[in-house]
Motif scaffolding. Structure first.
Motif, PDB file in Angstrom:
ATOM      1  N   ILE A  76      -0.377  -0.457   1.987  1.00 36.87           N
ATOM      2  CA  ILE A  76       0.162   0.550   3.407  1.00 36.87           C
ATOM      3  C   ILE A  76       1.672  -0.367   3.521  1.00 36.87           C
ATOM      4  O   ILE A  76       2.129   0.659   4.508  1.00 36.87           O
ATOM      5  N   MET A  77       1.012  -1.083   3.336  1.00 36.14           N
ATOM      6  CA  MET A  77       2.469  -2.296   4.555  1.00 36.14           C
ATOM      7  C   MET A  77       3.673  -1.877   3.546  1.00 36.14           C
ATOM      8  O   MET A  77       4.960  -1.964   4.426  1.00 36.14           O
ATOM      9  N   GLN A  78       3.805  -1.908   1.780  1.00 30.62           N
ATOM     10  CA  GLN A  78       4.954  -0.992   1.089  1.00 30.62           C
ATOM     11  C   GLN A  78       5.474   0.117   1.384  1.00 30.62           C
ATOM     12  O   GLN A  78       6.364   0.095   1.848  1.00 30.62           O
ATOM     13  N   ARG A  79       4.622   1.026   1.745  1.00 27.06           N
ATOM     14  CA  ARG A  79       4.877   2.209   2.374  1.00 27.06           C
ATOM     15  C   ARG A  79       4.976   2.421   4.095  1.00 27.06           C
ATOM     16  O   ARG A  79       6.538   3.243   3.961  1.00 27.06           O
ATOM     17  N   LEU A  80       5.006   1.460   4.394  1.00 22.35           N
ATOM     18  CA  LEU A  80       5.488   1.319   5.910  1.00 22.35           C
ATOM     19  C   LEU A  80       6.927   1.123   5.998  1.00 22.35           C
ATOM     20  O   LEU A  80       8.058   0.616   6.564  1.00 22.35           O
ATOM     21  N   GLN A  81       7.143  -0.434   5.257  1.00 25.95           N
ATOM     22  CA  GLN A  81       8.331  -0.729   4.529  1.00 25.95           C
ATOM     23  C   GLN A  81       9.140  -0.092   4.192  1.00 25.95           C
ATOM     24  O   GLN A  81      10.527  -0.206   4.382  1.00 25.95           O
ATOM     25  N   HIS A  82       8.773   0.879   2.851  1.00 20.86           N
ATOM     26  CA  HIS A  82       9.720   1.840   2.012  1.00 20.86           C
ATOM     27  C   HIS A  82       9.110   2.957   2.269  1.00 20.86           C
ATOM     28  O   HIS A  82       8.625   3.595   1.281  1.00 20.86           O
ATOM     29  N   PRO A  83       9.716   3.351   3.711  1.00 17.38           N
ATOM     30  CA  PRO A  83       8.646   5.471   3.888  1.00 17.38           C
ATOM     31  C   PRO A  83       9.291   6.562   2.805  1.00 17.38           C
ATOM     32  O   PRO A  83      10.720   6.044   2.532  1.00 17.38           O
TER      33      PRO A  83
END
Length: 83
Positions: A76-83
């Motif tokens: 989730i954090m990875q997705r939020l940082q790189h939408p």
């Protein structure tokens, strides 16, 4: 999707059998998603020995649950940082 194989069948046999059936279902679901090109994450941690210290391959095992959540939050954090 996170799945274990239930680990040691002599340790909580009913739960181990349920985990195995759930794993089989997850394997089919993952294969179908892959065949249709639907992106997904699939973690099969087997008996848990390589997934987290103390993980037994059962979802009710706190170390397994913690490792699953740690991995999921990381996604989730990875997705939020790189939408």
């Amino acid at each position: 999707m996170y799945t274990g194989n239930g680990g040691d069948l002599t340790d909580n046999t009913p739960q181990a059998v349920v985990e195995k059936v759930a794993r089989d279902t997850n394997l089919v679901t993952s294969a179908n998603l892959t065949a249709t090109g639907i992106p997904h994450d699939f973690i099969d941690y087997g008996d848990g020995s390589g997934w987290a210290p103390g993980c037994t391959g059962k979802h009710a095992s706190v170390p397994c649950l913690q490792a699953n959540m740690d991995h999921f939050v990381g996604l989730i954090m990875q997705r939020l940082q790189h939408p």
